[in-house]
Design a protein around this motif. Structure first.
Motif, PDB file in Angstrom:
ATOM      1  N   GLN A 101     -44.223  -5.328  17.886  1.00 35.11           N
ATOM      2  CA  GLN A 101     -43.482  -5.679  19.096  1.00 35.11           C
ATOM      3  C   GLN A 101     -44.110  -4.932  20.265  1.00 35.11           C
ATOM      4  O   GLN A 101     -44.603  -3.825  20.101  1.00 35.11           O
ATOM      5  N   TYR A 102     -44.062  -5.547  21.429  1.00 41.63           N
ATOM      6  CA  TYR A 102     -44.451  -4.856  22.648  1.00 41.63           C
ATOM      7  C   TYR A 102     -43.365  -5.132  23.681  1.00 41.63           C
ATOM      8  O   TYR A 102     -43.065  -6.285  23.981  1.00 41.63           O
ATOM      9  N   TRP A 103     -42.784  -4.074  24.212  1.00 41.07           N
ATOM     10  CA  TRP A 103     -41.749  -4.174  25.236  1.00 41.07           C
ATOM     11  C   TRP A 103     -42.250  -3.515  26.515  1.00 41.07           C
ATOM     12  O   TRP A 103     -42.833  -2.432  26.474  1.00 41.07           O
ATOM     13  N   MET A 104     -41.989  -4.144  27.637  1.00 38.09           N
ATOM     14  CA  MET A 104     -42.396  -3.584  28.925  1.00 38.09           C
ATOM     15  C   MET A 104     -41.506  -2.414  29.343  1.00 38.09           C
ATOM     16  O   MET A 104     -41.960  -1.537  30.069  1.00 38.09           O
ATOM     17  N   SER A 105     -40.263  -2.414  28.909  1.00 36.70           N
ATOM     18  CA  SER A 105     -39.368  -1.306  29.257  1.00 36.70           C
ATOM     19  C   SER A 105     -38.547  -0.928  28.032  1.00 36.70           C
ATOM     20  O   SER A 105     -38.373  -1.721  27.124  1.00 36.70           O
ATOM     21  N   GLU A 106     -38.061   0.289  28.055  1.00 41.54           N
ATOM     22  CA  GLU A 106     -37.267   0.751  26.916  1.00 41.54           C
ATOM     23  C   GLU A 106     -35.785   0.539  27.177  1.00 41.54           C
ATOM     24  O   GLU A 106     -35.356   0.385  28.312  1.00 41.54           O
ATOM     25  N   ASN A 107     -35.036   0.505  26.087  1.00 37.38           N
ATOM     26  CA  ASN A 107     -33.580   0.521  26.176  1.00 37.38           C
ATOM     27  C   ASN A 107     -33.049   1.230  24.933  1.00 37.38           C
ATOM     28  O   ASN A 107     -33.807   1.880  24.216  1.00 37.38           O
ATOM     29  N   THR A 108     -31.785   1.106  24.663  1.00 37.57           N
ATOM     30  CA  THR A 108     -31.158   1.801  23.538  1.00 37.57           C
ATOM     31  C   THR A 108     -31.754   1.381  22.194  1.00 37.57           C
ATOM     32  O   THR A 108     -31.797   2.165  21.256  1.00 37.57           O
ATOM     33  N   PHE A 109     -32.248   0.148  22.107  1.00 32.01           N
ATOM     34  CA  PHE A 109     -32.681  -0.411  20.834  1.00 32.01           C
ATOM     35  C   PHE A 109     -34.184  -0.329  20.577  1.00 32.01           C
ATOM     36  O   PHE A 109     -34.628  -0.503  19.448  1.00 32.01           O
ATOM     37  N   HIS A 110     -34.976  -0.107  21.604  1.00 32.84           N
ATOM     38  CA  HIS A 110     -36.435  -0.047  21.427  1.00 32.84           C
ATOM     39  C   HIS A 110     -37.068   0.777  22.538  1.00 32.84           C
ATOM     40  O   HIS A 110     -36.502   0.932  23.611  1.00 32.84           O
ATOM     41  N   SER A 111     -38.255   1.270  22.259  1.00 33.15           N
ATOM     42  CA  SER A 111     -38.996   2.003  23.281  1.00 33.15           C
ATOM     43  C   SER A 111     -39.998   1.068  23.946  1.00 33.15           C
ATOM     44  O   SER A 111     -40.252  -0.030  23.465  1.00 33.15           O
ATOM     45  N   ALA A 112     -40.545   1.496  25.071  1.00 35.38           N
ATOM     46  CA  ALA A 112     -41.562   0.708  25.759  1.00 35.38           C
ATOM     47  C   ALA A 112     -42.880   0.830  25.010  1.00 35.38           C
ATOM     48  O   ALA A 112     -43.137   1.817  24.324  1.00 35.38           O
ATOM     49  N   GLY A 113     -43.714  -0.186  25.131  1.00 40.59           N
ATOM     50  CA  GLY A 113     -45.031  -0.171  24.510  1.00 40.59           C
ATOM     51  C   GLY A 113     -45.029  -0.846  23.158  1.00 40.59           C
ATOM     52  O   GLY A 113     -44.086  -1.529  22.774  1.00 40.59           O
ATOM     53  N   ALA A 114     -46.121  -0.640  22.434  1.00 39.52           N
ATOM     54  CA  ALA A 114     -46.313  -1.277  21.130  1.00 39.52           C
ATOM     55  C   ALA A 114     -45.644  -0.475  20.027  1.00 39.52           C
ATOM     56  O   ALA A 114     -45.666   0.751  20.032  1.00 39.52           O
ATOM     57  N   GLY A 115     -45.049  -1.191  19.108  1.00 37.35           N
ATOM     58  CA  GLY A 115     -44.452  -0.586  17.925  1.00 37.35           C
ATOM     59  C   GLY A 115     -44.693  -1.481  16.733  1.00 37.35           C
ATOM     60  O   GLY A 115     -44.623  -2.711  16.848  1.00 37.35           O
ATOM     61  N   PHE A 116     -45.020  -0.904  15.612  1.00 36.87           N
ATOM     62  CA  PHE A 116     -45.315  -1.678  14.402  1.00 36.87           C
ATOM     63  C   PHE A 116     -44.173  -1.558  13.412  1.00 36.87           C
ATOM     64  O   PHE A 116     -43.486  -0.543  13.357  1.00 36.87           O
ATOM     65  N   GLU A 117     -43.990  -2.610  12.633  1.00 32.73           N
ATOM     66  CA  GLU A 117     -42.888  -2.714  11.684  1.00 32.73           C
ATOM     67  C   GLU A 117     -43.421  -3.088  10.301  1.00 32.73           C
ATOM     68  O   GLU A 117     -44.534  -3.592  10.171  1.00 32.73           O
ATOM     69  N   ASN A 118     -42.601  -2.897   9.305  1.00 34.23           N
ATOM     70  CA  ASN A 118     -42.847  -3.373   7.937  1.00 34.23           C
ATOM     71  C   ASN A 118     -44.193  -2.939   7.360  1.00 34.23           C
ATOM     72  O   ASN A 118     -44.840  -3.682   6.634  1.00 34.23           O
TER      73      ASN A 118
END
Length: 143
Positions: free
Chosen positions: A62-79
């Motif tokens: 996932q890549y998010w431009m901004s963070e919130n309670t559920f995710h941080s900003a930037g790239a994050g890998f899962e699984n």
């Protein structure tokens, strides 16, 4: 016309370059890139989904431009997925997305589907990303 090209093509190329990481070395599979828009018309997030077996999808990145309670900003890998090259390309492309031709916001999420690339397609994707990012250094980002 924007000299750096189409953002969707850069995102597709990022996946093609990182194919081995996203398919865990298997020669077949499908990758989906899902993206959503911010109010300003830029991309707010993207998600990379991998399918190594028909009908089974796993969130790889996932890549998010901004963070919130559920995710941080930037790239994050899962699984258990990880790809340094994908994270690097996504970081540059998403942080400089106004330097590319953005996909049209049709009032819904966007979706790109990428199938197993050939060696020639991987080489072409790498060349496209290199040219686009070299041009980014020449043209200031509009952020």
């Amino acid at each position: 016309m924007n000299p750096n090209g189409n953002l969707e093509k850069i995102l597709e190329s990022a996946v093609v370059i990182s194919w081995a990481d996203l398919t865990r070395g298997t020669p077949t599979g499908l990758i989906h890139i899902e993206y959503g828009f911010a109010a300003a018309g830029t991309l707010d997030y993207l998600k990379v989904w991998a399918s190594l077996a028909r009908g089974h999808w796993l969130l790889a990145c996932q890549y998010w431009m901004s963070e919130n309670t559920f995710h941080s900003a930037g790239a994050g890998f899962e699984n258990g997925y990880e790809s340094e090259s994908l994270a690097h390309i996504l970081e540059i492309a998403m942080q400089h997305q106004n330097s590319f031709v953005l996909p049209p916001n049709l009032g819904r999420q966007g979706l790109l589907q990428i199938s197993a690339p050939t060696a020639q397609e991987i080489a072409a994707a790498a060349a496209l990303v290199n040219v686009a990012f070299d041009r980014l250094a020449s043209f200031p980002a509009v952020l």
